[in-house]
Design a protein around this motif. Sequence first.
Motif, PDB file in Angstrom:
ATOM      1  N   VAL A 130     -19.936 -41.552 -12.511  1.00 14.50           N
ATOM      2  CA  VAL A 130     -19.150 -40.967 -11.429  1.00 14.50           C
ATOM      3  C   VAL A 130     -17.820 -40.440 -11.948  1.00 14.50           C
ATOM      4  CG1 VAL A 130     -17.821 -41.548  -9.350  1.00 14.50           C
ATOM      5  CG2 VAL A 130     -20.208 -42.240  -9.531  1.00 14.50           C
ATOM      6  N   LEU A 131     -17.144 -41.206 -12.772  1.00 15.09           N
ATOM      7  CA  LEU A 131     -15.853 -40.770 -13.297  1.00 15.09           C
ATOM      8  C   LEU A 131     -16.003 -39.545 -14.194  1.00 15.09           C
ATOM      9  CD1 LEU A 131     -14.104 -44.183 -14.040  1.00 15.09           C
ATOM     10  CD2 LEU A 131     -13.853 -42.701 -12.058  1.00 15.09           C
ATOM     11  N   GLU A 132     -17.105 -39.496 -14.939  1.00  9.78           N
ATOM     12  CA  GLU A 132     -17.364 -38.328 -15.783  1.00  9.78           C
ATOM     13  C   GLU A 132     -17.597 -37.091 -14.917  1.00  9.78           C
ATOM     14  OE1 GLU A 132     -20.733 -36.811 -19.006  1.00  9.78           O
ATOM     15  OE2 GLU A 132     -20.527 -38.951 -18.582  1.00  9.78           O
ATOM     16  N   GLN A 157     -20.894 -50.816  -7.739  1.00 10.13           N
ATOM     17  CA  GLN A 157     -21.965 -51.555  -7.065  1.00 10.13           C
ATOM     18  C   GLN A 157     -23.352 -51.142  -7.578  1.00 10.13           C
ATOM     19  OE1 GLN A 157     -21.444 -53.941  -4.546  1.00 10.13           O
ATOM     20  NE2 GLN A 157     -19.254 -53.723  -4.950  1.00 10.13           N
ATOM     21  N   PHE A 158     -23.417 -49.976  -8.206  1.00 10.04           N
ATOM     22  CA  PHE A 158     -24.696 -49.440  -8.683  1.00 10.04           C
ATOM     23  C   PHE A 158     -24.696 -49.220 -10.196  1.00 10.04           C
ATOM     24  CE2 PHE A 158     -23.952 -48.207  -4.325  1.00 10.04           C
ATOM     25  CZ  PHE A 158     -25.161 -48.468  -3.699  1.00 10.04           C
ATOM     26  N   ASN A 159     -23.679 -49.776 -10.874  1.00 11.16           N
ATOM     27  CA  ASN A 159     -23.527 -49.567 -12.322  1.00 11.16           C
ATOM     28  C   ASN A 159     -23.463 -48.086 -12.675  1.00 11.16           C
ATOM     29  OD1 ASN A 159     -23.620 -52.384 -12.979  1.00 11.16           O
ATOM     30  ND2 ASN A 159     -25.844 -52.328 -12.712  1.00 11.16           N
ATOM     31  N   ILE A 178      -6.720 -47.442   0.898  1.00 11.66           N
ATOM     32  CA  ILE A 178      -7.149 -47.305  -0.485  1.00 11.66           C
ATOM     33  C   ILE A 178      -7.370 -45.827  -0.773  1.00 11.66           C
ATOM     34  CG2 ILE A 178      -9.566 -47.708   0.178  1.00 11.66           C
ATOM     35  CD1 ILE A 178     -10.034 -48.917  -2.556  1.00 11.66           C
ATOM     36  N   GLN A 179      -6.965 -45.381  -1.942  1.00 14.17           N
ATOM     37  CA  GLN A 179      -7.088 -43.977  -2.300  1.00 14.17           C
ATOM     38  C   GLN A 179      -8.537 -43.612  -2.625  1.00 14.17           C
ATOM     39  OE1 GLN A 179      -4.522 -41.654  -2.165  1.00 14.17           O
ATOM     40  NE2 GLN A 179      -3.497 -43.375  -1.140  1.00 14.17           N
ATOM     41  N   TYR A 180      -8.839 -42.340  -2.455  1.00 13.31           N
ATOM     42  CA  TYR A 180     -10.215 -41.853  -2.630  1.00 13.31           C
ATOM     43  C   TYR A 180     -10.790 -42.183  -4.002  1.00 13.31           C
ATOM     44  CZ  TYR A 180     -13.917 -38.463  -3.541  1.00 13.31           C
ATOM     45  OH  TYR A 180     -15.101 -37.873  -3.922  1.00 13.31           O
ATOM     46  N   GLU A 181     -10.039 -41.923  -5.070  1.00 11.50           N
ATOM     47  CA  GLU A 181     -10.590 -42.122  -6.414  1.00 11.50           C
ATOM     48  C   GLU A 181     -10.829 -43.599  -6.719  1.00 11.50           C
ATOM     49  OE1 GLU A 181      -9.051 -39.986  -9.699  1.00 11.50           O
ATOM     50  OE2 GLU A 181      -8.687 -38.154  -8.560  1.00 11.50           O
ATOM     51  N   GLU A 182      -9.955 -44.452  -6.226  1.00  7.03           N
ATOM     52  CA  GLU A 182     -10.196 -45.891  -6.401  1.00  7.03           C
ATOM     53  C   GLU A 182     -11.421 -46.321  -5.601  1.00  7.03           C
ATOM     54  OE1 GLU A 182      -8.018 -50.255  -5.738  1.00  7.03           O
ATOM     55  OE2 GLU A 182      -6.957 -48.397  -5.164  1.00  7.03           O
ATOM     56  N   TYR A 183     -11.554 -45.772  -4.420  1.00  2.11           N
ATOM     57  CA  TYR A 183     -12.693 -46.107  -3.563  1.00  2.11           C
ATOM     58  C   TYR A 183     -14.022 -45.743  -4.211  1.00  2.11           C
ATOM     59  CZ  TYR A 183     -16.034 -45.474   0.288  1.00  2.11           C
ATOM     60  OH  TYR A 183     -17.149 -45.500   1.071  1.00  2.11           O
ATOM     61  N   ILE A 184     -14.150 -44.486  -4.676  1.00  2.00           N
ATOM     62  CA  ILE A 184     -15.435 -44.086  -5.260  1.00  2.00           C
ATOM     63  C   ILE A 184     -15.711 -44.835  -6.559  1.00  2.00           C
ATOM     64  CG2 ILE A 184     -15.417 -41.818  -4.165  1.00  2.00           C
ATOM     65  CD1 ILE A 184     -14.623 -40.640  -6.888  1.00  2.00           C
ATOM     66  N   SER A 185     -14.659 -45.231  -7.263  1.00  2.00           N
ATOM     67  CA  SER A 185     -14.838 -46.026  -8.471  1.00  2.00           C
ATOM     68  C   SER A 185     -15.430 -47.393  -8.128  1.00  2.00           C
ATOM     69  CB  SER A 185     -13.502 -46.199  -9.194  1.00  2.00           C
ATOM     70  OG  SER A 185     -13.636 -47.048 -10.323  1.00  2.00           O
ATOM     71  N   LEU A 186     -14.907 -48.023  -7.071  1.00  2.00           N
ATOM     72  CA  LEU A 186     -15.406 -49.338  -6.662  1.00  2.00           C
ATOM     73  C   LEU A 186     -16.817 -49.257  -6.084  1.00  2.00           C
ATOM     74  CD1 LEU A 186     -12.123 -50.714  -5.048  1.00  2.00           C
ATOM     75  CD2 LEU A 186     -13.194 -51.492  -7.189  1.00  2.00           C
ATOM     76  N   GLU A 190     -22.430 -33.964  -5.637  1.00  4.02           N
ATOM     77  CA  GLU A 190     -23.052 -35.208  -5.166  1.00  4.02           C
ATOM     78  C   GLU A 190     -23.700 -35.914  -6.338  1.00  4.02           C
ATOM     79  OE1 GLU A 190     -25.796 -34.232  -2.086  1.00  4.02           O
ATOM     80  OE2 GLU A 190     -24.249 -33.410  -0.752  1.00  4.02           O
ATOM     81  N   LEU A 191     -23.623 -37.229  -6.327  1.00  6.74           N
ATOM     82  CA  LEU A 191     -24.254 -38.020  -7.375  1.00  6.74           C
ATOM     83  C   LEU A 191     -25.104 -39.100  -6.723  1.00  6.74           C
ATOM     84  CD1 LEU A 191     -22.847 -39.038 -10.750  1.00  6.74           C
ATOM     85  CD2 LEU A 191     -23.909 -40.821  -9.383  1.00  6.74           C
ATOM     86  N   VAL A 192     -26.400 -39.100  -7.022  1.00  4.57           N
ATOM     87  CA  VAL A 192     -27.312 -40.074  -6.433  1.00  4.57           C
ATOM     88  C   VAL A 192     -27.037 -41.449  -7.034  1.00  4.57           C
ATOM     89  CG1 VAL A 192     -29.715 -40.756  -6.125  1.00  4.57           C
ATOM     90  CG2 VAL A 192     -29.081 -38.334  -5.977  1.00  4.57           C
ATOM     91  N   LEU A 193     -26.754 -42.401  -6.155  1.00  3.28           N
ATOM     92  CA  LEU A 193     -26.490 -43.773  -6.596  1.00  3.28           C
ATOM     93  C   LEU A 193     -27.784 -44.542  -6.814  1.00  3.28           C
ATOM     94  CD1 LEU A 193     -23.557 -44.539  -4.140  1.00  3.28           C
ATOM     95  CD2 LEU A 193     -23.366 -44.090  -6.600  1.00  3.28           C
ATOM     96  N   THR A 194     -28.733 -44.357  -5.893  1.00  3.72           N
ATOM     97  CA  THR A 194     -30.034 -45.023  -6.023  1.00  3.72           C
ATOM     98  C   THR A 194     -31.009 -44.439  -5.004  1.00  3.72           C
ATOM     99  OG1 THR A 194     -31.174 -47.176  -6.015  1.00  3.72           O
ATOM    100  CG2 THR A 194     -29.471 -46.848  -4.352  1.00  3.72           C
TER     101      THR A 194
END
Length: 361
Positions: free
Chosen positions: A288-290, A281-283, A269-277, A167-171
């Motif tokens: 996330v990709l790392e 939204q949160f810079n 839309i594929q999962y990896e494209e989705y989480i990238s987009l 899990e990665l906290v966005l904000t």
Amino acid sequence: MGGDAFQSTERLSEEDYVRKCEEIKLLLDTAGVSFGFPVEVTDKQAICKERGKDKPYGDVDVILAVEDQGRRSEIVKLLTNSVGLEGGDVLRNDTTYSFLSKERFQIDLQFCKQENLAFILAYQSNNDFGALLGHLLTPLRLKWSKLGLALKLKIPNVSGVGTCKAELVLTKDLSVVCSFLALPGHSLDGKTRMSTTEIFEVLTRTRVFFLTDYDVKYKIRERRKRRPVSDCFFNLLESNQNDLEEQKKNLFKNDEVEMLFRNFRNKLIQYEEYISLISEQFNKKDEVLEKLASLKECANSKHAPNPKFNFQVLCSWCPDMEQNIVGRILAKIKSKHSGIGKDAFEDWINVTEIEDIKSEV
């Protein structure tokens, strides 16, 4: 929390709850502690009474911004000596300390860092609001917790390893959370008490509301049997569902974020494209990709078969045997030598001579 830490506790009426909160407030004000009580829904007494509960409160929750362990112990002692049951126990669960008052009301003291006080008060406000919101977020690979709004990452279906997750906290900025989800600011200010009808209206007007989520979520539907606020929400949902999807479309016509959610749910839309987009939204895209690359590396390292002994090696030893039978033999050997710990089988392979391994076949 919830009033079930002790046997034989007493529930609190509205008057009991207000009085007990005031007693605790006076003591904590004197102690110079930053604290707060999570706000309750405005109609809690009425909806509980409709369901046969004359006393709507199971306990008193207090959030305190005290980080030092010694200071926490002092606060617990102050409150138990002043309002606690004589000779009563204090139960600890992580940072929460629970005790009984003289009237056998359960008091839960939840300690946190100063910088987290406002967030936790907002997170726990208005009873089941956070839980209902959380169930809307789950299908979108988002999570609402005391840490903030997080993105759930995973590398699924790795043979022999399972799903690698993180899990990665966005904000945890509440204004950012409200803007992203299309929640009104007052719903997470930690101060405004909402009615159950207002909770329903707020949640069904968010970007993340999709009616089918509540139809398929067994656990959240089961919750209504025990939680009056959830039960009211579902009653309103069932009586208004014909209008909700149309309302949603009108509210978010041409909204890019809502469309992103919708496309992901509909597998457009594929999962990896989705989480990238989403992370953009949160810079947080690079972060996330790392993290995702790290999960893939971890999965690949775990998935790589031991060159000394694996399925292909076993097939070469038994060239005339069907592969499904070879697979069952390998599974039995693995089960036999799994021992204690996830690496036990690998350890056995590494320390065992080939001839001894062959004797197991």
